[in-house]
Each structure stands twice: as structure tokens, then as C-alpha cells.
Enzyme design. Sequence first.
Site, short mmCIF file in Angstrom:
data_model
loop_
_atom_site.label_atom_id
_atom_site.label_comp_id
_atom_site.label_asym_id
_atom_site.label_seq_id
_atom_site.Cartn_x
_atom_site.Cartn_y
_atom_site.Cartn_z
N ALA A 5 0.82 -1.22 0.00
CA ALA A 5 0.00 0.00 0.00
C ALA A 5 0.86 1.28 0.00
O ALA A 5 0.42 2.31 -0.49
CB ALA A 5 -0.93 0.00 1.20
N HIS B 274 3.62 1.77 -1.74
CA HIS B 274 3.92 2.08 -3.15
C HIS B 274 2.69 2.67 -3.85
O HIS B 274 2.80 3.59 -4.65
CB HIS B 274 4.33 0.81 -3.90
CG HIS B 274 5.62 0.21 -3.46
ND1 HIS B 274 5.68 -0.97 -2.76
CD2 HIS B 274 6.90 0.62 -3.62
CE1 HIS B 274 6.95 -1.27 -2.52
NE2 HIS B 274 7.71 -0.32 -3.03
#
Length: 281
Positions: A35, A37
Site C-alpha cells: 500500500a 507504493h
Amino acid sequence: MQIVHSIAHLRGRLTDLREGGAAIALVPTMGNLHAGHLRLVEAARQRARSVVASIFVNPLQFGPGEDFERYPRTLKEDAGKLAESGVDLLFAPPVDVMYPEQRKNTAFVEVPGISDGLCGAFRPGHFRGVATVVAKLFNLVQPDLAVFGEKDYQQLLVIRKMVADLNFPVEILGVPIVREVDGLAMSSRNCYLSPGERARATRLYEELCAARRAILEGERDFSALAERAMSRLKEAGFEPDYFEIRSASDLSPPVPDRRPLRILAAARLGRTRLIDNLEVA
Ligand code: PAF
């Protein structure tokens, strides 16, 4: 979303994406996306019409005995997540496309000073590898904006310094750390933790929070504060590399009452090296 693996295909697609002078944002990654990224992609999408992501496990930034071989390669799943997040183009080159002569005889980018302490002291050559691959990606993609996570805070400052010193026409955006519910900073390497280690891993963040609380309550002996945190981490089964309080702008030694500060830590838990940091505004 299109996926390209070669420089020729990347350039071809970029010409289309740039049509009409559209701004391009780049999100460089090494894959095994989480999450954190996807938050970078979201930030990129808010600021540019087209988003290019890269996935490349860069051998140049791993030292001997580090986890280059076992670093998780999950291209299919990653591509699905990026497509769903609205990425336009994914560049996923093999090693010989980025380094045709492998690691030999390649030009390097060094960013002295900011690269030297903290992680740079424990991972010699790491930031040279990061700066080199990021410079190559900037030259290949020529983005208007590039987005990096603040979890690798020293890396973010190394890249900002490289861009300033070498006049890359790229705006660098840092995005705050995304954490699990118990506070552990999300990282592609968290998957190395055993269930027991995972339960203990949050201790690193707790020590950062305790140090920040102490500073906000008036503690100014930063060395003593850091030493106490190192001892407690050792008692909890970590092998800390460092726990340091630095000036947030350039990681220089802190001047009491000059803010913002950044508390930065790296510690091994079993075979996993965790890093984390926290701002003291
Ligand atoms: O932060 C990372 O994932 C890597 O260091 C980067 C910036 C993609 C360069 O390989």
C-alpha cells in the site's frame, strides 16, 4: 497499462504519453508492491496526466551478502496492482538492459556527504547504486516529477541532492510513510519476518515514538536518548545498526531547539533489516 521491458519500447510509448506536452510522473520501485507504493502512485496521479512506474531490482545497490538474490520478484501481481491504480506505463527491464556490461565498467553517480553516514556507513556503495539507477531512470523517462517514499528518508535526500547538483529538470516529491495498524512501516522486506519477529517488529516504531515524546517534553541530550533506545532494542532481540537524531533538512547533527528534526533507525531482526524514521516538527 502497457508493460515494456526494453529501452526502445519505453521511448516509443513515452512519445505517445507526452503528446500535447502532458506532464509525466515517474514512480521508481523494486517491486513486491504494498500500500505504501500505491500511495506513491496516487500522489503521482494527482500531479501529472501520465504516470510511469518502474520495477527493477537494482543489483548495484546491494552489497555482498545482502538480499539481492532472495528479494521477492512478483511482477505479475505488481503489474495487476499498478494497472488498477491507474498507472499508464510500466517499465520492467531485465538487468542486462540497464547494465549491458553487467556491473563492470559502468559509470557511477556519487553523492558524497549526505550518502556517508547512517545507512551509507552500514551499506557501503548502496547510495551510489541508488543514485546511479535513479539517474539512469531519469534520463530514460525524462519525467517532470518523480515520487519517493519517506521511509527511505536518507535515500530521498540523496536523490534531492543529486537532482540539485546535476541540474536534473525533475521535481522530487516525498510521500509520508504508510504504516500497518500496529505502526510497523510498510516495506517489501517485511515478508522476510517470521510470525514471532513480525509481532516484535513494531518495537522499532515504538522506540521512535518514545524518543519523539521525550524531545517534545524537553529532553536535549540526544546522544543519551539514542543510546537508551539502542539498549532497549537490543534487549528486545534486535541488532541495531543505528538510532540517531538528526537535522531533517540535511541529516547534520542536531542543534537543540532547531526544528524539524528527524529520528532515524535501522536494526536487524533475525535475517531482516528494518529501517524507519519519524519527524519531530
Ligand atoms: O526505494 C527503492 O525501491 C529503490 O531504492 C529505488 C529508488 C527504486 C532505486 O532502485
